[in-house]
Design an enzyme around this catalytic site. Structure first.
Site, PDB file in Angstrom:
ATOM      1  N   GLY A   1       0.826  -1.197   0.000  1.00  0.00           N
ATOM      2  CA  GLY A   1       0.000   0.000   0.000  1.00  0.00           C
ATOM      3  C   GLY A   1       0.864   1.253   0.000  1.00  0.00           C
ATOM      4  N   SER A   2       0.328   2.347  -0.547  1.00  0.00           N
ATOM      5  CA  SER A   2       1.036   3.619  -0.462  1.00  0.00           C
ATOM      6  C   SER A   2       0.845   4.217   0.939  1.00  0.00           C
ATOM      7  CB  SER A   2       0.525   4.577  -1.539  1.00  0.00           C
ATOM      8  OG  SER A   2       0.953   4.114  -2.807  1.00  0.00           O
ATOM      9  N   GLY A   3       1.577   5.295   1.205  1.00  0.00           N
ATOM     10  CA  GLY A   3       1.488   5.937   2.515  1.00  0.00           C
ATOM     11  C   GLY A   3       2.720   5.679   3.364  1.00  0.00           C
ATOM     12  N   HIS A   4       3.675   4.912   2.829  1.00  0.00           N
ATOM     13  CA  HIS A   4       4.898   4.601   3.578  1.00  0.00           C
ATOM     14  C   HIS A   4       6.126   5.263   2.953  1.00  0.00           C
ATOM     15  CE1 HIS A   4       2.314   1.807   5.559  1.00  0.00           C
ATOM     16  NE2 HIS A   4       2.127   1.091   4.461  1.00  0.00           N
TER      17      HIS A   4
ATOM     18  N   LYS B   1       5.816  -7.575   2.488  1.00  0.00           N
ATOM     19  CA  LYS B   1       5.576  -7.328   3.913  1.00  0.00           C
ATOM     20  C   LYS B   1       4.391  -8.206   4.356  1.00  0.00           C
ATOM     21  CE  LYS B   1       5.062  -2.752   4.052  1.00  0.00           C
ATOM     22  NZ  LYS B   1       4.859  -2.548   2.599  1.00  0.00           N
TER      23      LYS B   1
ATOM     24  N   ASP C   1      -1.409  -8.265   0.967  1.00  0.00           N
ATOM     25  CA  ASP C   1      -0.166  -8.270   0.186  1.00  0.00           C
ATOM     26  C   ASP C   1       0.258  -9.700  -0.150  1.00  0.00           C
ATOM     27  OD1 ASP C   1      -0.034  -5.532   0.288  1.00  0.00           O
ATOM     28  OD2 ASP C   1       1.674  -5.421   1.651  1.00  0.00           O
TER      29      ASP C   1
ATOM     30  N   HIS D   1       0.088   1.010   9.772  1.00  0.00           N
ATOM     31  CA  HIS D   1      -1.225   1.455   9.285  1.00  0.00           C
ATOM     32  C   HIS D   1      -2.080   1.874  10.464  1.00  0.00           C
ATOM     33  CE1 HIS D   1       0.274  -1.834   6.690  1.00  0.00           C
ATOM     34  NE2 HIS D   1       0.071  -0.942   5.755  1.00  0.00           N
TER      35      HIS D   1
END
Lengths: 329, 329
Positions: free
Chosen positions: B53-56, B104, B109, B218
């Site tokens: 996921g994006s945001g990292h 991860k 995922d 998250h």
């Protein structure tokens, strides 16, 4: 105030110890001083040094290393380093060819660095300097006569650091610096204020839907507060002001630096970069160098700044692209 | 929510366009896909890919480049990329020697990357993978069976990226990965929650004097909320838990990674580094590799994580120190 620190009065000391621990392969801290110096072998070339108040990490210690700064002097948070600290940095950095100081335009910094210059010259070290005043947002400010020195300063570090590595003389570096600084313009905006650990509360407070244009990196007032807008509107205001600040010919080429103020996630910085790209393309501004990241921060301020550098000399582009060994470039 | 974005639904798309604009010398975005791939010349070696996921940010696209990842697949914010996106990344990255996926440990995922692996193998591409589960804070979590994969994942990227560059086979890289992952342990804490743009408010809220230990990237719950403490106390809790999680002999050597969660200034990260240094020295833990910065963030979360890697193989240290050409290592 909720910060990962111990005693607020110890924050710079402990930060510098942590910094010199993590980056011990590149730099060291001078025992008893708030000075970070590079481990690179001395080769008898001009040394470039910089510094100022702490709270702008990774500036300036993060840019100490081979190909960039020889040393950085770190004052208390948002406070100029004292002349004796600057003098010590000059002496530590000197390799026999003289020392060049990059000073951000704040009255305290200018006074203390120049005092150190006088003291060093009395001890026989040749010193020259430039005062960076890239922030076009306002004339005069809380701690400044004229324009403030902000994120564009790091481009000066990089270009002069490369010139020094190439073996340029102190006089040549002074000439490059004087030509360079008027061609670097920056403007920023804040979504929130910064909290100095020893004060314990934010230097200014913005409402939950409010931003301020033209803010300084110590929370100095900008030129307008208004409601939060979309990234493309924010970018438009900054891009327009920057373009107006230059005399632009069709053949000119530029570089951009997008700088996060400390608490702004990369997600937002890259969205802003995309909007900025579109606007610059629309205006036919040729961008041949790009950089983005938390370069010159204001502790935990949320905000962003945009820097444009006009490449009057193609050597500046090569200098920006040359490899360095630093913690943060 | 006050963020430098446009439409929240467009944030990943615009961020990736901004990312590929700024770093166009190193990487490119696959037209029509949320995939960042490196420009480095294909040399017929194993390709390492990762994503999630994006945001990292800067994970994972910031680690695409020569010597590290061949490609990164970027899902929606905090959401696994779809199997077709992962498949496309595998095909783009493949240089004929097979593709190794670093995943991860989140259920979505793992499922989607494995589905893509099956699809790629049906098309004749050899694929292997490892699931990183370095977070020792909790067993099972909101989106995870077992332990979560967090900041230590980037050390896996770096070490496997170097192995691939050295020409190791897919089978050898799988062997290294399986030996490596159990020797990387991470634990973190949060001072504030992260705000997903499309949701518009923080995933969890901590009081102005409260922190949470063991939080996920998250915002998954940790193991304890309590009053804010000094950095040295925070470090002590994380260091103790990490030391307990390893079987340590006197001859063992370790590396550390201190990771900012997005909104934590470097000032605080370096103060924490200094406290961590003291505690590790007191425990006679030999640290031979150190890294610090915003590596695996949680959008605008304030917080920090500490990773310890036990060097069962000295080659891992060399791999971590080898030069790479990426946006963010």
């Amino acid at each position: 105030m909720k910060k990962i620190i111990n005693q607020p009065a110890q924050v710079v000391d402990e930060m510098l110890d942590g910094f010199s621990y993590i980056h011990s392969d590149i730099i060291y801290r001078l025992e008893g001083y708030d000075i970070i110096a590079r481990r690179a072998k001395k080769t008898g070339k001009v040394a470039i040094i910089s510094g100022g108040g702490s709270g702008h990490e990774p500036s300036h210690a993060g840019f100490v290393g081979e190909g960039m700064l020889s040393a950085a002097v770190c004052g208390a948070v948002f406070t100029s380093p004292t002349p004796d600290q600057v003098l010590k940095a000059i002496k530590e950095a000197d390799e026999g060819a003289g020392v060049f100081m990059v000073i951000k335009n704040y009255s305290g910094d200018v006074m203390n660095f120049e005092m150190a210059q006088d003291l060093a010259e009395m001890e026989g070290i040749e010193v020259a300097s430039v005062v960076v005043d890239d922030d076009i947002a306002v004339e005069d400010s809380l701690y400044t006569q004229g324009r403030r020195g902000v994120a564009g300063t790091v481009l000066v570090h990089k270009i002069l650091g490369d010139a020094a590595r190439l073996g340029k003389s102190l006089k040549e570096i002074k000439r490059i610096a004087d030509e360079l600084v008027p061609n670097i313009h920056t403007i920023g905006l804040a979504l929130s204020g910064a909290t100095v650990p020893e004060l314990g509360k934010a230097g200014f407070v913005l409402a939950s839907d409010e931003i301020e244009f033209g803010i300084g990196i110590h929370g100095e007032p900008g030129y307008r507060r208004e409601k939060m807008q979309e990234s493309q509107k924010l970018s438009q205001e900054l891009v327009e002001k920057l373009i107006q600040s230059f005399d632009i010919k069709e053949t000119d080429s530029f570089g951009i630096l997008i700088n996060g103020m400390g608490a702004t996630p990369l997600m937002e910085q890259y969205v802003f970069a995309n909007d900025t790209r579109k606007l610059l393309e629309k205006q036919n501004i040729a961008i041949v160098y790009k950089k983005l990241g938390n370069i010159m921060t204001s502790i935990d301020m949320a905000g962003i700044s945009l820097t444009l550098i006009k490449f009057k000399d193609k050597a500046w582009i090569e200098a920006l692209n040359s490899p360095v060994t630093t913690a943060a470039w």
